[in-house]
Design an enzyme around this catalytic site. Structure first.
Site, PDB file in Angstrom:
ATOM      1  N   ASP A  72       0.868  -1.166   0.000  1.00  0.00           N
ATOM      2  CA  ASP A  72       0.000   0.000   0.000  1.00  0.00           C
ATOM      3  C   ASP A  72       0.911   1.224   0.000  1.00  0.00           C
ATOM      4  O   ASP A  72       1.803   1.330   0.851  1.00  0.00           O
ATOM      5  CB  ASP A  72      -0.872  -0.011   1.269  1.00  0.00           C
ATOM      6  CG  ASP A  72      -2.273   0.481   1.008  1.00  0.00           C
ATOM      7  OD1 ASP A  72      -2.396   1.604   0.497  1.00  0.00           O
ATOM      8  OD2 ASP A  72      -3.238  -0.249   1.317  1.00  0.00           O
TER       9      ASP A  72
ATOM     10  N   ASP B 244      -3.097   4.703  -2.081  1.00  0.00           N
ATOM     11  CA  ASP B 244      -4.161   5.179  -1.180  1.00  0.00           C
ATOM     12  C   ASP B 244      -4.636   6.586  -1.557  1.00  0.00           C
ATOM     13  O   ASP B 244      -3.814   7.485  -1.782  1.00  0.00           O
ATOM     14  CB  ASP B 244      -3.586   5.196   0.246  1.00  0.00           C
ATOM     15  CG  ASP B 244      -4.631   5.500   1.291  1.00  0.00           C
ATOM     16  OD1 ASP B 244      -5.591   4.716   1.413  1.00  0.00           O
ATOM     17  OD2 ASP B 244      -4.498   6.523   1.993  1.00  0.00           O
TER      18      ASP B 244
ATOM     19  N   GLU C 105      -6.634   4.066  -5.550  1.00  0.00           N
ATOM     20  CA  GLU C 105      -7.912   4.177  -4.853  1.00  0.00           C
ATOM     21  C   GLU C 105      -8.497   5.562  -5.091  1.00  0.00           C
ATOM     22  O   GLU C 105      -7.785   6.571  -4.962  1.00  0.00           O
ATOM     23  CB  GLU C 105      -7.710   3.963  -3.348  1.00  0.00           C
ATOM     24  CG  GLU C 105      -9.036   3.847  -2.621  1.00  0.00           C
ATOM     25  CD  GLU C 105      -8.991   4.352  -1.185  1.00  0.00           C
ATOM     26  OE1 GLU C 105      -9.864   3.958  -0.404  1.00  0.00           O
ATOM     27  OE2 GLU C 105      -8.093   5.163  -0.848  1.00  0.00           O
TER      28      GLU C 105
ATOM     29  N   HIS D 185     -11.055  -3.567   3.900  1.00  0.00           N
ATOM     30  CA  HIS D 185     -11.016  -3.105   5.290  1.00  0.00           C
ATOM     31  C   HIS D 185     -11.831  -1.840   5.520  1.00  0.00           C
ATOM     32  O   HIS D 185     -11.891  -1.353   6.646  1.00  0.00           O
ATOM     33  CB  HIS D 185      -9.549  -2.864   5.659  1.00  0.00           C
ATOM     34  CG  HIS D 185      -8.969  -1.746   4.830  1.00  0.00           C
ATOM     35  ND1 HIS D 185      -8.868  -1.832   3.456  1.00  0.00           N
ATOM     36  CD2 HIS D 185      -8.534  -0.520   5.168  1.00  0.00           C
ATOM     37  CE1 HIS D 185      -8.373  -0.697   2.993  1.00  0.00           C
ATOM     38  NE2 HIS D 185      -8.164   0.108   4.003  1.00  0.00           N
ATOM     39  N   ASP D 186     -12.413  -1.277   4.470  1.00  0.00           N
ATOM     40  CA  ASP D 186     -13.159  -0.022   4.613  1.00  0.00           C
ATOM     41  C   ASP D 186     -14.674  -0.198   4.563  1.00  0.00           C
ATOM     42  O   ASP D 186     -15.401   0.802   4.608  1.00  0.00           O
ATOM     43  CB  ASP D 186     -12.760   0.951   3.491  1.00  0.00           C
ATOM     44  CG  ASP D 186     -11.404   1.586   3.742  1.00  0.00           C
ATOM     45  OD1 ASP D 186     -10.990   1.662   4.910  1.00  0.00           O
ATOM     46  OD2 ASP D 186     -10.765   2.012   2.765  1.00  0.00           O
TER      47      ASP D 186
END
Ligand code: NOJ
Length: 554
Positions: free
Chosen positions: A98, A199, A252, A325-326
């Site tokens: 990430d 990210d 993202e 995870h979001d």
């Protein structure tokens, strides 16, 4: 269509803290991942994406990076990571990191230097402004924690943080910062890492002059940094580094427009990213975010998925996912906990058989569901606490009402430890788990799923292996049928003379699903289903709750 390895792979996503603990401290770690590498490989995936595993004070569980060139000591050491990378490669699995460069942690040494004042060479690494009288420089609001500016009295200036206070935004307009980013990329790529998930990469360029935003309680100002003026240029610079390696990058983009994604991912010399993480299909039960709930709308899910499928075809490439995870667990959202196994399988087939690279989030493959938390103190996440304040102060929610909402909407639903067995603490740790374990672990766990030939786990394996090397599934054109159907999702994939027809019931009661015109179900081969594929009549079948049927035609 341009063939590429990253189009043909499936990826397993690990949020290490909750994956598997090897040293009994209650926190998942790289040793835990190492111990499960063969399990991950057994799913048929070709790569692993790690949510951030760098040193961090955990204000946002790793998305606040304190050192870009090391490993979080809670998870292990850089040597442990190198060994893991090596072992993953030996098993023919790629590894993606990430890359979190919109912001750092306030405990990163760049920021500590930056706070020393304008003469410090690192001052301009961040976005500092003077206040307007005793007010902050503009009216922007952060996504995680009230106002987007934090005052530092020692230097009488404010720094910008689009997320938490402990996540100061980097000043990407400073060429030195961009050089740092490129060095960080090279550091990991030279070590052998195979690419990045970038990210909130669409937030890195802020509008000149940082003008006031339209006043809204959260993310006020977003119109001035979502696809800001220099985003394209900066992504091009980063692409030059990526192009030196055989790697890939997925960006993202919260609130990302399809137009931007097509522009950034289209094949050709201006390609900036290989694919992008869109949020459109994740709002089928919420208005923009899960925190403003609405009843699940299959039509919204279908139209958003189809929109991306159609627009990206032959141009860019899609990133396919239903969980990370979001977001809360998908069975609890778009499927049914009552029909957990059936709906878990149907949802898996529904998205994995679309055109794009599928990502599977830890625990998704065994059908983990949302957790019930009945005490606000048991939550851990900065965004849950932010919502707590907002809902209490602005909307006068009681604790009870908020808890009900949080249990449905919070991303912490996806962050509970993975269930490995029915043993104490779900086999996740021998110590005290850092986060509550879902009580249903005794029946939903990997060990049990391995034993049960009808488990969701085996179904994921089947789908992932079916997709592997299958041009029809990987490269076939997508077309949706019966768009107005509120309970069934029907689409086809076509490649050369082959066709795949995917028919999914989203209903908890039996319903009739009819094949589209031009199809004769009797002539197709039923290759994937979550029931027994009982009789076809008049080119239709009576679908059982959440039934999925996939027919292959040659
Ligand atoms: C997106 C990440 O996926 C999320 O977990 C994080 O909180 C924000 N970006 C801020 O880095």
């Amino acid at each position: 269509m341009n063939r590429k390895w990253y189009k043909e792979m499936s990826v397993y996503h690990i949020w290490t803290r909750s994956f598997c603990d090897s040293n009994g401290d209650g926190i998942g770690d790289l040793g835990g991942v190492m111990s499960k590498l063969d399990y991950i490989k057994s799913l048929g995936v070709d790569g692993i994406w790690f949510s951030p595993i760098y040193p961090t004070p955990n204000a946002d569980y790793g998305y606040d990076v304190a050192d870009y060139r090391d490993i979080n000591p809670e998870f292990g050491t850089l040597d442990d990571f190198k060994k893991l990378l090596d072992e993953a490669h030996k098993r023919d699995m790629k590894v993606f990191m990430d890359l979190v460069v919109n912001h750092t942690s306030d405990e990163h040494w760049w920021f500590k230097e930056s706070c020393k004042g304008p003469d410090n060479p690192y001052h301009d690494y961040y976005i500092w402004r003077e206040g307007k009288g005793d007010k902050p420089p503009n009216n922007w609001k952060s996504i995680f924690e009230g106002g987007a500016w934090e005052y530092v009295p020692e230097i009488n200036k404010y720094y910008l943080h689009l997320f938490a206070k402990k996540q100061p935004d980097l000043n990407m307009d400073n060429p030195k910062v961009r050089e740092e980013v490129k060095d960080i990329m090279r550091f990991w790529l030279d070590m052998g890492v195979d690419g990045f998930r970038e990210d909130v990469i669409t937030f890195i360029s802020k509008a000149e002059g940082l003008p006031d935003g339209i006043p809204i309680p959260v993310a006020c100002g977003i119109e001035h940094y979502l696809h800001g003026p220099h985003l394209g240029e900066y992504l091009d610079e980063f692409r030059e580094v990526l192009n030196e390696y055989d790697c890939f990058a997925v960006g993202e983009g919260p609130m990302l427009s399809l137009k931007d994604a097509v522009e950034f991912c289209s094949e050709g010399p201006n390609k900036k990213l290989d694919m992008m993480i869109s949020f459109d299909h994740m709002n089928a039960d919420g208005l923009l975010v899960e925190w403003i709930p609405r009843p699940f709308s299959l039509k919204s899910l279908k139209s958003n998925m189809s929109k991306w499928q159609e627009a990206m075809y032959d141009k860019g490439w899609n990133c396919l996912y239903l969980e990370n995870h979001d977001h809360p667990r998908v069975i609890s959202r778009y499927g049914s906990e009552k029909f957990r196994v059936e709906s878990g399988k149907m949802l898996a087939a529904m998205y994995i058989l679309q055109c794009g690279t599928p990502f599977i989030y830890q625990g998704q493959e065994i059908g983990m569901t949302n957790i019930i938390i009945d005490n606000i103190d048991d939550f851990k996440d900065v965004s849950t606490f932010n919502n707590y304040r907002l809902f209490k102060n602005l909307l006068k929610f009681s604790d009870e009402r908020f808890l009900k909402l949080a249990n449905r909407a919070s991303r912490e639903n996806a962050r509970t430890p993975v269930h490995w067995s029915a043993e104490k603490n779900a086999g996740f740790t021998t110590g005290e788990p850092w986060f509550k374990i879902n009580e249903n672990y005794e029946s939903i766990n990997v060990e049990q799923a391995e034993k049960d030939p009808n488990s969701i786990l085996h179904f994921y394996r089947k789908l992932i292996n079916f997709r592997k090397g299958n041009d029809l599934v990987i490269y076939g054109r997508y077309k949706e049928y019966d768009k107005n159907n509120r309970r069934a999702y029907i689409y086809e994939r076509t490649y050369k003379n082959e066709r795949l027809l995917v028919m999914c019931s989203f209903a908890s009661r039996p319903m009739t699903i009819k094949a589209p015109a031009g199809y004769n179900l009797e002539k197709g081969e039923l290759i994937i289903t979550n029931y027994d594929g009982a009789t076809i009549k008049d080119n239709a079948f009576k679908a059982k709750p959440y039934e999925v049927r996939v027919y292959h035609f040659k």
